[in-house]
Design an enzyme around this catalytic site. Structure first.
Site, PDB file in Angstrom:
ATOM      1  N   TYR A  58      -4.493 -11.643  -7.842  1.00 51.52           N
ATOM      2  CA  TYR A  58      -3.451 -12.064  -6.929  1.00 51.52           C
ATOM      3  C   TYR A  58      -3.174 -13.498  -6.621  1.00 51.52           C
ATOM      4  CZ  TYR A  58      -4.318  -6.963  -5.437  1.00 51.52           C
ATOM      5  OH  TYR A  58      -4.623  -5.679  -5.140  1.00 51.52           O
ATOM      6  N   HIS A 125     -10.441  -3.542 -11.658  1.00 52.75           N
ATOM      7  CA  HIS A 125      -8.938  -3.349 -11.146  1.00 52.75           C
ATOM      8  C   HIS A 125      -8.131  -2.416 -12.112  1.00 52.75           C
ATOM      9  CE1 HIS A 125      -5.705  -6.004  -9.105  1.00 52.75           C
ATOM     10  NE2 HIS A 125      -5.353  -4.796  -8.770  1.00 52.75           N
ATOM     11  N   SER A 204      -1.160   0.619  -1.167  1.00 56.49           N
ATOM     12  CA  SER A 204       0.195   1.091  -0.851  1.00 56.49           C
ATOM     13  C   SER A 204       0.467   2.487   0.112  1.00 56.49           C
ATOM     14  CB  SER A 204       1.138   1.034  -2.130  1.00 56.49           C
ATOM     15  OG  SER A 204       0.910  -0.308  -2.901  1.00 56.49           O
ATOM     16  N   PRO A 205      -0.278   2.476   1.149  1.00 55.59           N
ATOM     17  CA  PRO A 205      -0.282   3.677   1.880  1.00 55.59           C
ATOM     18  C   PRO A 205       1.024   3.792   2.652  1.00 55.59           C
ATOM     19  CG  PRO A 205      -1.606   2.254   3.079  1.00 55.59           C
ATOM     20  CD  PRO A 205      -1.272   1.657   1.713  1.00 55.59           C
ATOM     21  N   LEU A 206       1.954   2.779   2.663  1.00 54.88           N
ATOM     22  CA  LEU A 206       3.208   2.619   3.280  1.00 54.88           C
ATOM     23  C   LEU A 206       4.146   2.604   2.160  1.00 54.88           C
ATOM     24  CD1 LEU A 206       2.599  -0.191   5.989  1.00 54.88           C
ATOM     25  CD2 LEU A 206       3.083   2.255   6.397  1.00 54.88           C
ATOM     26  N   GLY A 207       3.929   3.069   0.940  1.00 53.77           N
ATOM     27  CA  GLY A 207       4.959   3.109   0.001  1.00 53.77           C
ATOM     28  C   GLY A 207       5.545   1.738  -0.371  1.00 53.77           C
TER      29      GLY A 207
HETATM   30  P1  ATR Z   1       0.698  -2.815  -0.648  1.00 55.56           P
HETATM   31  O1  ATR Z   1      -0.541  -2.084  -0.358  1.00 55.56           O
HETATM   32  O2  ATR Z   1       1.312  -2.749  -1.954  1.00 55.56           O
HETATM   33  O3  ATR Z   1       0.597  -4.042   0.228  1.00 55.56           O
HETATM   34  P2  ATR Z   1       1.879  -1.044   1.604  1.00 55.56           P
HETATM   35  O4  ATR Z   1       0.803  -1.089   2.574  1.00 55.56           O
HETATM   36  O5  ATR Z   1       2.401   0.368   1.293  1.00 55.56           O
HETATM   37  O6  ATR Z   1       1.938  -1.796   0.026  1.00 55.56           O
HETATM   38  O7  ATR Z   1       3.204  -1.960   2.090  1.00 55.56           O
HETATM   39  C1  ATR Z   1       3.419  -3.159   2.322  1.00 55.56           C
HETATM   40  C2  ATR Z   1       4.665  -3.653   2.546  1.00 55.56           C
HETATM   41  O8  ATR Z   1       5.059  -2.948   3.888  1.00 55.56           O
HETATM   42  C3  ATR Z   1       4.886  -5.097   2.881  1.00 55.56           C
HETATM   43  O9  ATR Z   1       5.947  -5.635   2.325  1.00 55.56           O
HETATM   44  C4  ATR Z   1       4.923  -5.287   4.299  1.00 55.56           C
HETATM   45  O10 ATR Z   1       5.707  -6.270   4.703  1.00 55.56           O
HETATM   46  P3  ATR Z   1       5.312  -7.347   5.740  1.00 55.56           P
HETATM   47  O11 ATR Z   1       4.386  -8.538   5.265  1.00 55.56           O
HETATM   48  O12 ATR Z   1       6.693  -8.090   6.164  1.00 55.56           O
HETATM   49  O13 ATR Z   1       4.622  -6.822   7.000  1.00 55.56           O
HETATM   50  C5  ATR Z   1       5.517  -4.054   4.975  1.00 55.56           C
HETATM   51  N1  ATR Z   1       4.960  -3.746   6.102  1.00 55.56           N
HETATM   52  C6  ATR Z   1       3.745  -3.327   6.420  1.00 55.56           C
HETATM   53  N2  ATR Z   1       3.738  -2.892   7.834  1.00 55.56           N
HETATM   54  C7  ATR Z   1       4.804  -2.891   8.257  1.00 55.56           C
HETATM   55  C8  ATR Z   1       5.478  -2.624   9.508  1.00 55.56           C
HETATM   56  N3  ATR Z   1       4.619  -2.043  10.368  1.00 55.56           N
HETATM   57  N4  ATR Z   1       6.922  -2.610   9.523  1.00 55.56           N
HETATM   58  C9  ATR Z   1       7.631  -2.906   8.530  1.00 55.56           C
HETATM   59  N5  ATR Z   1       7.068  -3.306   7.274  1.00 55.56           N
HETATM   60  C10 ATR Z   1       5.855  -3.445   7.128  1.00 55.56           C
END
Ligand code: ATR
Length: 324
Positions: A58, A125, A204-207
Site C-alpha cells: 500500500y 497477500h 472491503s466489507p462496505l463494498g
Molecule cells: P476497503 O476494505 O477496500 O477499504 P471498504 O471498507 O469496503 O473497502 O470501503 C472503504 C471505502 O468506503 C472508502 O472509500 C471510504 O471512504 P472515506 O475514506 O472517505 O471514508 C468509504 N467509507 C467508509 N466508511 C464510510 C462511511 N461511513 N460513509 C461513507 N463512506 C465510507
C-alpha cells in the site's frame, strides 16, 4: 467494542478493525491528508478499535510508515496486521513472491517501517503458484519461533491451499473480500475456516464504499482511483448495482441506521470468528462505522439481506490472482 479471537493462538482483536489502505493508496484522496489519517487511527483506539490492517504494497511502503508514525509511543495498544508477497523490492512493481528468502527480506522492511520489533499478524497477500505453500509457511513458522511475527495469515487463498498451510503451522486468519455484494466465501471458505478454527477477516466489507450509498457515479472518483477499473463500478454495472444499495437502505430505514452500518452488522452476525476491517480515512465515517458493533438485526432483517440481489460485474478486472 466487542472482541473476537482469531485462530487457535489466542489473537484477540476488536471485532471491527480499521482498514488503512485507502489512507495511502488506491482510493480518491489517498496520501493527501496524513494528519486526518492519523487522527482517524487515534480516534479508532479511543473507540476500542484495536485491529489495524496494512500491507507493504500500500503506497508502496507509505501506509506502513504512516502506521509506524501513528503508533509511536503506543505500539502496545494496537494489533497490527500487515502483508507481504506481492511486491518486487527492487522495482516496486507488482510481483508475486512467496519464497522463504522474500519472506525474510520482507519482514525486516515491514518491522522497520512500522517502528516495531514484532508484527501481530503477518499475511501472505496473494498466493504464489511457483512456490509450494509449505515452503512459504515453513519460513513464516521460523519467524514465529523468532518472535518477529506472532501469527500468520493468508489472503485470498483457496480451500486446498488453506488446508495445506494449516497442516504445516496453524493459520490464525484468512483475509478475503466478503460483503453483501461479495458472497463467494459462503460456499466453502466460511465452513472451512470454522472447521479448522481459523479467524476470518473480511476486507472491503462496505463494498469499497459502494454499500454506504455514497458512490452513485464514477465522476465522484479521481482519475487514478482503483474503482474506475473495477467491473462493478463501471457504467451499466454501477447503475444496475445501485438496486443492492436500495435494498440495504430499506433495512437501514427500518432500524434507524445507515446502509453502511447495516452492511457491517450483517457480516458481524455471520459468526464469532469474524472481524471485518472497514476502511476509512475520516474520523466521522469511522465513528459511524463503529456503531455497527451495537446494531443487532432481527432474523427477518438478516433474511432480507441474505436475499439481496447478486451484483453485476466481477470484483476484480483480473480475477486470476484470487482464490489460489
Ligand atoms: P476497503 O476494505 O477496500 O477499504 P471498504 O471498507 O469496503 O473497502 O470501503 C472503504 C471505502 O468506503 C472508502 O472509500 C471510504 O471512504 P472515506 O475514506 O472517505 O471514508 C468509504 N467509507 C467508509 N466508511 C464510510 C462511511 N461511513 N460513509 C461513507 N463512506 C465510507
Amino acid at each position: 467494542m466487542k472482541k473476537v479471537v482469531l485462530g487457535s493462538n489466542g489473537l484477540e482483536v476488536s471485532r471491527l478493525g480499521l482498514g488503512c489502505m485507502g489512507m495511502s493508496a488506491f482510493y480518491t484522496g489517498a496520501g493527501q491528508d496524513e494528519a486526518g489519517s492519523i487522527a482517524t487511527i487515534h480516534r479508532a483506539l479511543e473507540l476500542g478499535v484495536t485491529f489495524f490492517d496494512t500491507a507493504e504494497m500500500y503506497g508502496p511502503y507509505e501506509n506502513e510508515k504512516l502506521l509506524g508514525k501513528a503508533f509511536k509511543g503506543r505500539r502496545d495498544e494496537a494489533i497490527i496486521a500487515t502483508k507481504f508477497g506481492t511486491l518486487n523490492h527492487e522495482t516496486n512493481e507488482r510481483q508475486l513472491d512467496g519464497s522463504p528468502a522474500n519472506v525474510r527480506a520482507s519482514v525486516e522492511g515491514s518491522l522497520e517501517r512500522l517502528q516495531t520489533d514484532h508484527i501481530d499478524l503477518y499475511y501472505q497477500h496473494r498466493m504464489d503458484p511457483s512456490v509450494p505453500i509449505e515452503e512459504t509457511v515453513g519460513a513464516l513458522a521460523e519467524l514465529i519461533a523468532e518472535g518477529k511475527i506472532l501469527n500468520y495469515g493468508l489472503s485470498e487463498a483457496a480451500p486446498a491451499t488453506i488446508r495445506r498451510a494449516h497442516a504445516v503451522h496453524p493459520v490464525a486468519a484468512l483475509q478475503t473480500e466478503y460483503s453483501l455484494w461479495s458472497r463467494d466465501p459462503e460456499a466453502e471458505i466460511l465452513p472451512l475456516v470454522r472447521e479448522l478454527g481459523i479467524g476470518f477477516v473480511p476486507y472491503s466489507p462496505l463494498g469499497r464504499g459502494f454499500l454506504t450509498g455514497a458512490i452513485r457515479s464514477l465522476d465522484q472518483l479521481d482519475e487514478a482511483d482503483f474503482r474506475r477499473n473495477n467491473p462493478r463500478f463501471e457504467g451499466e454495472n454501477l447503475e444496475a448495482n445501485i438496486r443492492i444499495v436500495e435494498q440495504v437502505d430499506a433495512v437501514a430505514a427500518e432500524v434507524g441506521a445507515t446502509p453502511g452500518q447495516v452492511a457491517l452488522a450483517w457480516i458481524l452476525a455471520k459468526g464469532d470468528n469474524i472481524a471485518p476491517i472497514p476502511g476509512t480515512t475520516k474520523v466521522k465515517n469511522l465513528e459511524d462505522n463503529v456503531k455497527a458493533d451495537a446494531l443487532v438485526l432481527s432474523a427477518a432483517q438478516l433474511a432480507v439481506l441474505d436475499a439481496v440481489a447478486a451484483p453485476t460485474g466481477d470484483r476484480y478486472a483480473d480475477m486470476s490472482g484470487v482464490n489460489k
